[in-house]
Each structure stands twice: as C-alpha cells, then as structure tokens.
Design an enzyme around this catalytic site. Structure first.
Site, PDB file in Angstrom:
ATOM      1  N   ARG A   1      15.143  -3.439   8.889  1.00  0.00           N
ATOM      2  CA  ARG A   1      14.357  -2.565   9.771  1.00  0.00           C
ATOM      3  C   ARG A   1      13.997  -3.360  11.012  1.00  0.00           C
ATOM      4  NH1 ARG A   1       9.271   0.179   6.710  1.00  0.00           N
ATOM      5  NH2 ARG A   1       8.149  -0.484   8.544  1.00  0.00           N
TER       6      ARG A   1
ATOM      7  N   ARG B   1      13.161  -8.161   3.455  1.00  0.00           N
ATOM      8  CA  ARG B   1      13.417  -6.795   2.992  1.00  0.00           C
ATOM      9  C   ARG B   1      14.676  -6.253   3.677  1.00  0.00           C
ATOM     10  NH1 ARG B   1       8.434  -2.698   3.303  1.00  0.00           N
ATOM     11  NH2 ARG B   1       8.676  -2.950   5.541  1.00  0.00           N
TER      12      ARG B   1
ATOM     13  N   ARG C   1       2.982  -7.535  14.061  1.00  0.00           N
ATOM     14  CA  ARG C   1       2.314  -6.533  13.211  1.00  0.00           C
ATOM     15  C   ARG C   1       1.150  -7.154  12.446  1.00  0.00           C
ATOM     16  NH1 ARG C   1       6.994  -4.512   9.619  1.00  0.00           N
ATOM     17  NH2 ARG C   1       5.596  -2.897   8.842  1.00  0.00           N
TER      18      ARG C   1
ATOM     19  N   LYS D   1       0.823  -1.221   0.000  1.00  0.00           N
ATOM     20  CA  LYS D   1       0.000   0.000   0.000  1.00  0.00           C
ATOM     21  C   LYS D   1       0.852   1.263   0.000  1.00  0.00           C
ATOM     22  CE  LYS D   1      -1.121  -0.388   4.920  1.00  0.00           C
ATOM     23  NZ  LYS D   1       0.269  -0.286   5.307  1.00  0.00           N
TER      24      LYS D   1
ATOM     25  N   ARG E   1      -5.994   2.866  11.556  1.00  0.00           N
ATOM     26  CA  ARG E   1      -5.564   1.496  11.826  1.00  0.00           C
ATOM     27  C   ARG E   1      -6.521   0.789  12.779  1.00  0.00           C
ATOM     28  NH1 ARG E   1      -0.248   1.623   9.542  1.00  0.00           N
ATOM     29  NH2 ARG E   1       1.029   0.113  10.599  1.00  0.00           N
TER      30      ARG E   1
HETATM   31  P1  AMP Z   1       3.847   1.209   8.765  1.00  0.00           P
HETATM   32  O1  AMP Z   1       5.088   1.664   8.073  1.00  0.00           O
HETATM   33  O2  AMP Z   1       2.595   1.853   8.249  1.00  0.00           O
HETATM   34  O3  AMP Z   1       3.728  -0.301   8.829  1.00  0.00           O
HETATM   35  O4  AMP Z   1       3.966   1.719  10.277  1.00  0.00           O
HETATM   36  C1  AMP Z   1       5.052   1.360  11.112  1.00  0.00           C
HETATM   37  C2  AMP Z   1       4.635   1.454  12.578  1.00  0.00           C
HETATM   38  O5  AMP Z   1       4.231   2.801  12.884  1.00  0.00           O
HETATM   39  C3  AMP Z   1       3.446   0.599  12.985  1.00  0.00           C
HETATM   40  O6  AMP Z   1       3.814  -0.737  13.290  1.00  0.00           O
HETATM   41  C4  AMP Z   1       2.947   1.348  14.221  1.00  0.00           C
HETATM   42  O7  AMP Z   1       3.763   1.104  15.346  1.00  0.00           O
HETATM   43  C5  AMP Z   1       3.145   2.799  13.814  1.00  0.00           C
HETATM   44  N1  AMP Z   1       1.945   3.346  13.133  1.00  0.00           N
HETATM   45  C6  AMP Z   1       1.840   3.735  11.830  1.00  0.00           C
HETATM   46  N2  AMP Z   1       0.606   4.184  11.554  1.00  0.00           N
HETATM   47  C7  AMP Z   1      -0.088   4.091  12.720  1.00  0.00           C
HETATM   48  C8  AMP Z   1      -1.422   4.398  13.102  1.00  0.00           C
HETATM   49  N3  AMP Z   1      -2.322   4.878  12.230  1.00  0.00           N
HETATM   50  N4  AMP Z   1      -1.785   4.185  14.399  1.00  0.00           N
HETATM   51  C9  AMP Z   1      -0.909   3.698  15.289  1.00  0.00           C
HETATM   52  N5  AMP Z   1       0.350   3.358  15.001  1.00  0.00           N
HETATM   53  C10 AMP Z   1       0.775   3.560  13.729  1.00  0.00           C
END
Ligand code: AMP
Length: 218
Positions: free
Chosen positions: A161, A128, A172, A16, A89
């Site tokens: 990462r 990755r 996750r 995404k 989320r």
């Molecule tokens: P992502 O790159 O979108 O997978 O985000 C990495 C991490 O950032 C997630 O595992 C969460 O810890 C935090 N995060 C990102 N977006 C949100 C959100 N909308 N609400 C809460 N935590 C978030």
C-alpha cells in the site's frame, strides 16, 4: 437489547481495524472505518476520493469536513450499535462527533485504546503486503506468502500500500502522536477509556475486548 457505541483508538498498525471488524461481525454492530470508506472512494475515483488521495498518499489527515456527513449518516443507520475505527482522529473531529451523537441520542459507551510500541508498529506496517486482485493481506515476517511476492490464492503479484511505505508510515505515526493521541486523555476524562496493551494474538486481544464490553459470551 442494549445499544452499543464503541470507539477504537490506536496508532496505524495497532490492529484496531482487525478488532473492529471482528467485534462488528460477532455482535452485529455497524463497522465505520473512515480509512476503508476513503480507500473505496479513491478506487472509484469519486470527487471525494480524488480530493482525499492527495492527503492519504502523504500520510496526512484529510480535511475534517470531508468525513463528517458520511460518519453521521452511518451512525444514524446503525441498529444494534456502531464501532468507530479511525474516527475521530483529532480534537475537532471528537467535538463534532459529540455533537452528532447527542443529536442522534446514540452516545459512546467505550473508547478502547490499543497500545502498541512504535518499533512494533513500524514492523507491522512496512512489511505488510496486499493482493490487489483478491484483497488478501500478507505479512513478510508474521504471515508470509508461500512463494515470494505472490498471492497464495490467485497468484497475482503482491503490492505494498502506498501509505505503508516507510517514509509515509513515519509520517502517519507522527500524525498519530501529535494529533490523535491527545484524544486518549479526552476520553479518559469522560470516564469511558479502556486501555489494552495490544501485543498478544488477535484472539487474545479479541477476548480482552469482549470481557470489557460484555456484549457477547466468550
Ligand atoms: P487508516 O486506514 O485508518 O489508517 O486511514 C488511512 C488514511 O485515510 C489516513 O492516513 C488519512 O489520510 C485518511 N483518514 C482516515 N480516517 C481519517 C480521519 N478520521 N480524518 C482524516 N483523515 C482520515
């Protein structure tokens, strides 16, 4: 010219972020990635970054109130449209978002769900690798570096990462299944959900999205 409000839904590793980036660039929308925003705050060691890091390193969601204002101001400043990537989320965030969007009069037109089987998500995320210097992303199976563990560009050693490590990836994915996936039904009931089986190439998925949105000729 029509203004677009778009939301990308999908598990970590569903692509995404990649699609949100392509779409925003091609159609001049504001790309609002809460993951990117938080990673930047962490790398700048801001107050928000320090608070968020603890949750991110464990694959958990950061508290809702930390993000609402940032997301709101980014949407407010968007001119042609916005693509939300990684927000909302959970149901609480979805309800807060509805409130903001109605106050700003910038409604969502589409929620695009990129559906990828769990096995594939695990492969995509755990293999990755990232160059910490230039930011280039590699994949040990799909897009390996020329020389093992080394960035093709700057020869720096590649890293993984923290949240792409297997135990964090599993956490996750669990958070996605339990907390974020219910939003699919939420947007389906609103009549704006579009479902895409996102196993093709980046270009193929991009074309499917463009066909749905019709924001640009393909
Ligand atoms: P992502 O790159 O979108 O997978 O985000 C990495 C991490 O950032 C997630 O595992 C969460 O810890 C935090 N995060 C990102 N977006 C949100 C959100 N909308 N609400 C809460 N935590 C978030």
């Amino acid at each position: 010219m029509k203004y677009y409000g778009i939301l990308m839904l999908g598990a970590p590793g569903s692509g995404k972020g990649t699609q949100a980036q392509i779409l925003s660039k091609e159609c001049n929308f504001s790309h609002i990635s809460t993951g990117d925003i938080l990673r930047e705050e962490v790398s700048n060691s801001t107050e928000l970054g320090k608070k968020a890091k603890v949750y991110m390193d464990e694959g958990k969601l950061v508290p809702d109130e930390l993000l609402l204002e940032i997301v709101s101001s980014k949407i407010k400043n968007s001119e042609r449209g916005y693509v939300l990537d990684g927000y909302p989320r959970n149901l609480n965030q979805a309800l807060s978002l509805e409130k903001i969007l109605s106050e700003l009069n910038k409604p969502l037109n589409y929620a695009i769900y990129l559906d990828v089987p769990e096995e594939e998500l695990i492969t995509r995320l755990t293999l990755r690798r990232l160059c910490p210097k230039c930011g280039k992303i590699f994949h040990l199976k799909y897009f390996p570096p020329l020389k093992e563990k080394e960035c093709d560009n700057c020869k720096n050693e590649l890293i993984q990462r923290e949240d792409d490590k297997k135990e964090v990836v599993l956490k996750r994915l669990e958070v996605f299944l339990n907390t974020t996936k219910p939003l699919i039904e939420f947007y389906e009931e609103k009549g704006i959900l579009k479902h895409i089986v996102a196993l093709g190439s980046v270009e193929d998925i991009r074309n499917q999205i463009m066909l749905i949105l019709r924001c640009k000729e393909i």
